[in-house]
Structures are given as C-alpha cells and as structure tokens.
Design an enzyme around this catalytic site. Structure first.
Site, PDB file in Angstrom:
ATOM      1  N   ARG A 155     122.015  47.192   5.027  1.00  0.00           N
ATOM      2  CA  ARG A 155     121.502  48.479   5.507  1.00  0.00           C
ATOM      3  C   ARG A 155     122.534  49.602   5.375  1.00  0.00           C
ATOM      4  O   ARG A 155     122.193  50.778   5.475  1.00  0.00           O
ATOM      5  CB  ARG A 155     121.020  48.363   6.950  1.00  0.00           C
ATOM      6  CG  ARG A 155     122.113  48.106   7.966  1.00  0.00           C
ATOM      7  CD  ARG A 155     121.550  47.756   9.330  1.00  0.00           C
ATOM      8  NE  ARG A 155     120.552  48.741   9.772  1.00  0.00           N
ATOM      9  CZ  ARG A 155     120.846  49.907  10.334  1.00  0.00           C
ATOM     10  NH1 ARG A 155     122.118  50.238  10.501  1.00  0.00           N
ATOM     11  NH2 ARG A 155     119.909  50.728  10.720  1.00  0.00           N
ATOM     12  N   ASP A 170     124.037  54.970  14.482  1.00  0.00           N
ATOM     13  CA  ASP A 170     123.768  53.685  15.124  1.00  0.00           C
ATOM     14  C   ASP A 170     124.773  53.388  16.225  1.00  0.00           C
ATOM     15  O   ASP A 170     125.891  53.917  16.250  1.00  0.00           O
ATOM     16  CB  ASP A 170     123.851  52.553  14.097  1.00  0.00           C
ATOM     17  CG  ASP A 170     122.600  52.462  13.257  1.00  0.00           C
ATOM     18  OD1 ASP A 170     121.557  52.965  13.688  1.00  0.00           O
ATOM     19  OD2 ASP A 170     122.674  51.881  12.151  1.00  0.00           O
TER      20      ASP A 170
END
Length: 236
Positions: A155, A170
């Site tokens: 990712r 994140d």
C-alpha cells in the site's frame, strides 16, 4: 516490486493476494507476487523438510537444505543476487510502520514462512538479511505474518492507493495515531460531529486534527511520542 513467499502452505495466500488493495496493486503492475512450496526442493526421499533437533527437545526443526535450495532457485529466476530475504520468527525485530517504509524502497522481497518448532540456526546465520516478528505472540506459522508485511508494504508503493495522501495520514506515520474521523449524518442518535468539521474552515480543521492526533497518541500510545522525540534528537 517483486515479492516471493516461501511456504509449505501456498493455498493460504490465495484469497488475500487476489482481493482488495493487493489485487489492485497487481492490476496496476505495481507489484508481482510468487508462491513457492519449499517442500518441492527437499532432497529427502520422504519429502520431509524438518527433522528432530540435536540435543533433544520437543517439536521438529526446519532443515536448511530445502530452504537454501528454494532461495537459490528464486534468486536465479528473478535474476537478483541481493534481494531482501525476510525470516518470519518470534525472535525477530518487531515490525513497525518505519520498517514497512524501509522495505517499500526495495525492488525484491523474499518472505520465508516457517512452521514446526523453529528453524535450523544456519538459516538465520547464512541465508537471510532480516528477521521480523509482527508482535509478541506465537502463530502456527509465518504465513499470516508474511501477508501482513506484504499488505503494509504494497500500500506504500507509488500509485497503489487512490489518494497518495492517505498513506501519509495513517496511524504510525510520524509516530502518531491518526485523528478521529466522522461522516454523514451530522447527528446520529444524539451524537454530533464536532462543529469545527462542519465549519468549512480548512486551517481550523487541520489544527483540530493535529491536536486530536497528539491527544490520542498521548492517551493511548505515549511510547510513540518518546520514539519520535528520540528520532528528532538524533538528527540534531
């Protein structure tokens, strides 16, 4: 990026590698995954890949020969003599987002998934570049840990996520937990979205998110702030 998995149970990976973000990453040609059953490389006439430990003790230990030969075959097929070879094991370095970012810079990863009581020590000493543990608990084998690493690394690759900013915001980026999120409706069962998020004032929203991120990190993971402070001091 190329990611190879050495495992005795390749069927465990099928659903994970062909779903969600990992599937999309392959469709975008950002990554290629290859599964190898290292039992196919054993020279044992009974196809065994493990044996009893010298000195006695419970359980069986993975033998060095099939792992070595499987690694050599994978490196030859990839035309790569210096991949990052990662051993999944409880004694390894604890996995972090920082480690994920480091591995995302590599061109080729090989993840070795163990089973049984452990590995012959010569595998650790002479065949791998990294030893990683995904946490202080014991799993039946290394397959689940390998999937975790593959997901977290994939990712981070360019153009895999639809919005590049997603990864930057994140949890664990900059050693902080992510701020709270809200969506419609603005009020549900008497529970309201904070007014600042409805204001349209982007500067105030960013300040609120920054403060909430710090607050949540202080409350839940103060150790992360200590790590970040140490990192900044080391840069001075």
């Amino acid at each position: 990026m190329r990611i190879d998995f050495l495992t005795l149970f390749p069927e465990m990976f099928t659903g994970v590698l062909h779903s969600s973000m990992l599937k999309k990453a392959q469709e975008k040609n950002a990554v290629r995954y290859f599964l190898h059953n290292f039992r196919e490389y054993t020279e044992n006439k009974h196809n065994r890949v493990d044996d009893y430990p010298y000195g006695g003790g419970a359980g069986m230990v993975l033998s060095p020969q099939p792992v070595y030969d499987a690694l050599e075959a994978v490196k030859a097929a990839a035309g790569d003599t210096k991949p990052r070879i990662i051993l999944l094991c409880p004694q390894g370095e604890r996995y972090t987002q920082e480690k994920a970012r480091e591995l995302a810079e590599a061109q080729h990863l090989i993840l070795v998934c163990g089973h049984y009581e452990g590995y012959d020590e010569r595998i650790r000493e002479h065949m791998v570049t990294d030893e990683i543990s995904i946490g202080d608990f014991v799993l039946t084998g290394g397959e689940l840990g390998a999937m975790v690493i593959a997901d977290s690394v994939t990712r981070l690759l360019p153009e895999v996520l639809g919005n590049e900013e997603s990864a930057q915001k994140d949890s664990f980026e900059e050693n902080r937990l992510e701020h709270p999120h809200y969506t419609r409706p603005a009020e549900f069962r008497g529970w309201k979205v904070p007014d600042v998020l409805l204001s349209g004032h982007h500067k105030n929203i960013e300040a609120w998110r920054e403060n909430e991120s710090l607050k949540r990190t202080r409350e839940r993971r103060p150790d992360l702030l200590a790590v970040e402070a140490e990192r900044k001091n080391n840069k001075k």
